[in-house]
Enzyme design. Structure first.
Site, short mmCIF file in Angstrom:
data_model
loop_
_atom_site.label_atom_id
_atom_site.label_comp_id
_atom_site.label_asym_id
_atom_site.label_seq_id
_atom_site.Cartn_x
_atom_site.Cartn_y
_atom_site.Cartn_z
N GLU A 34 -13.83 -68.57 8.69
CA GLU A 34 -15.18 -68.17 8.28
C GLU A 34 -16.04 -67.81 9.49
OE1 GLU A 34 -16.85 -71.22 5.81
OE2 GLU A 34 -15.32 -70.97 4.28
N HIS A 122 -23.26 -41.00 2.67
CA HIS A 122 -22.40 -40.15 1.84
C HIS A 122 -23.16 -39.61 0.63
CE1 HIS A 122 -18.87 -38.54 0.03
NE2 HIS A 122 -19.06 -39.27 -1.05
N LYS A 183 -15.01 -25.19 -0.30
CA LYS A 183 -13.91 -26.13 -0.11
C LYS A 183 -13.48 -26.73 -1.44
CE LYS A 183 -14.09 -30.67 1.63
NZ LYS A 183 -14.51 -31.63 2.63
N ARG A 185 -10.82 -29.65 -2.93
CA ARG A 185 -9.88 -30.72 -2.56
C ARG A 185 -8.70 -30.73 -3.53
NH1 ARG A 185 -9.39 -34.62 0.96
NH2 ARG A 185 -11.39 -34.33 1.98
C1 R5P Z 1 -16.49 -35.19 2.03
O1 R5P Z 1 -17.21 -35.47 1.07
C2 R5P Z 1 -16.97 -35.41 3.41
O2 R5P Z 1 -18.18 -34.75 3.61
C3 R5P Z 1 -15.96 -34.95 4.44
O3 R5P Z 1 -15.83 -33.54 4.35
C4 R5P Z 1 -14.62 -35.60 4.27
O4 R5P Z 1 -14.75 -36.98 4.21
C5 R5P Z 1 -13.69 -35.22 5.41
O5 R5P Z 1 -12.46 -35.80 5.17
P1 R5P Z 1 -11.17 -35.40 5.99
O6 R5P Z 1 -11.46 -35.56 7.45
O7 R5P Z 1 -10.13 -36.40 5.50
O8 R5P Z 1 -10.80 -34.01 5.62
#
Ligand code: R5P
Length: 279
Positions: A34, A122, A183, A185
């Site tokens: 702790e 974020h 972008k 994902r």
């Molecule tokens: C996404 O929402 C963030 O703004 C970054 O673009 C993201 O976390 C980048 O991640 P990585 O370096 O894994 O591509």
């Protein structure tokens, strides 16, 4: 008075030089693992500084213990500056049964602290979970000052539409134009990026994001820019979260990689301490 937790040891000297008195704090572990915290000085107003990068859990507990200890000592106004706020990305329930982790952390901090300051959170909307005053600071000043003079004929790009405001804030300070990438994902480690309508041929480009994690986004953006004929590619972000091998991967793909010191990394060359001491 400023109290530095383990998540800001790397900022301590600069905080002392620019910000004045640093209060003593003893942080160690009990034999059972702790955390033990003891604050050694007090004042009417105290600012506690500490990022909550890995190991996030223990750094958060530390901030709570320091908050409680300072209240015990009678501190009246207590502010906490968390340059990198861990758990900030878990901001909604995606599968039934999950918590909103950022809410848990903000509410817990609210038990002790009157004011919360973070950098490039974020999801800034989650600051509403903190019961007191909560402010999202920008690293744009620090990033722009670092790159001043390095770009000359250049432009600033955001890796996605959502980050456009950040690119604009840096570009305005540098007197440069700005734009963004589209972008998409595909998986946690893969992104598809489409350049927007901007001519990068023969220009120096600075790509600015909030976080670099795997580095996938930046490597992809940099290689697209090279294909499009960009001269030099600089990459920056507020938080260098950097997964294993990411610093090397990104460094190899660009002319320069520099992030701020919200998290200590080998490329944390940009300081946000001035923005902290000016609060
Ligand atoms: C996404 O929402 C963030 O703004 C970054 O673009 C993201 O976390 C980048 O991640 P990585 O370096 O894994 O591509």
């Amino acid at each position: 008075m400023i109290v530095v937790s383990s998540g800001a040891i790397h900022l301590r000297d600069e905080l002392a030089t620019l910000g004045g008195k640093i209060g003593g704090v003893e942080i160690k572990r009990f034999p059972d693992g702790e955390k033990y915290v003891r604050v050694l000085s007090s004042a009417e107003e105290v600012m506690v500084v500490g990022s909550t990068f890995y190991p996030q859990d223990e750094r958060i507990i530390e901030l709570l213990l320091i908050g409680d200890a300072l209240r015990e000592r009678g501190v009246e106004r207590l502010r906490v500056v968390i340059p990198y706020f861990g758990y900030s990305r878990q901001d909604r329930v995606t599968k039934e049964g999950e918590p909103v982790s950022v809410r848990v952390v903000m509410r817990s901090l609210g038990l002790y602290y009157d004011e919360l300051y973070v950098f490039d959170l974020h999801n800034p909307g989650t600051l509403k979970f903190f019961p007191g005053k909560a402010v999202n600071l920008s690293a744009a000043r620090a990033i722009a000052e670092y790159f001043q003079g390095k770009l000359r004929e250049g432009l600033v790009l955001a890796p996605d539409r959502g980050a456009r405001g950040r690119a604009r804030a840096v570009a305005d300070r540098l007197g440069l134009e700005y734009s963004h990438f589209e972008k998409e994902r595909i998986s946690p480690t893969e992104v598809r990026m489409t350049p927007v309508d901007v001519d990068v041929r023969g220009k120096n480009v600075l790509i600015v994001d909030d976080i670099i994690s795997t580095g996938g986004t930046m490597v992809k953006a940099a290689s697209l820019l090279r294909e499009m004929g960009a001269k030099k590619v600089f990459v920056s972000a507020t938080h260098g979260v950097f997964a294993e091998g990411a610093v090397e991967r990104v460094s190899k793909a660009v002319d320069e990689l520099a992030v701020t010191n919200t998290i200590p990394t080998p490329v944390s060359r940009i300081s946000v301490v001035r923005d902290i001491v000016n609060l």
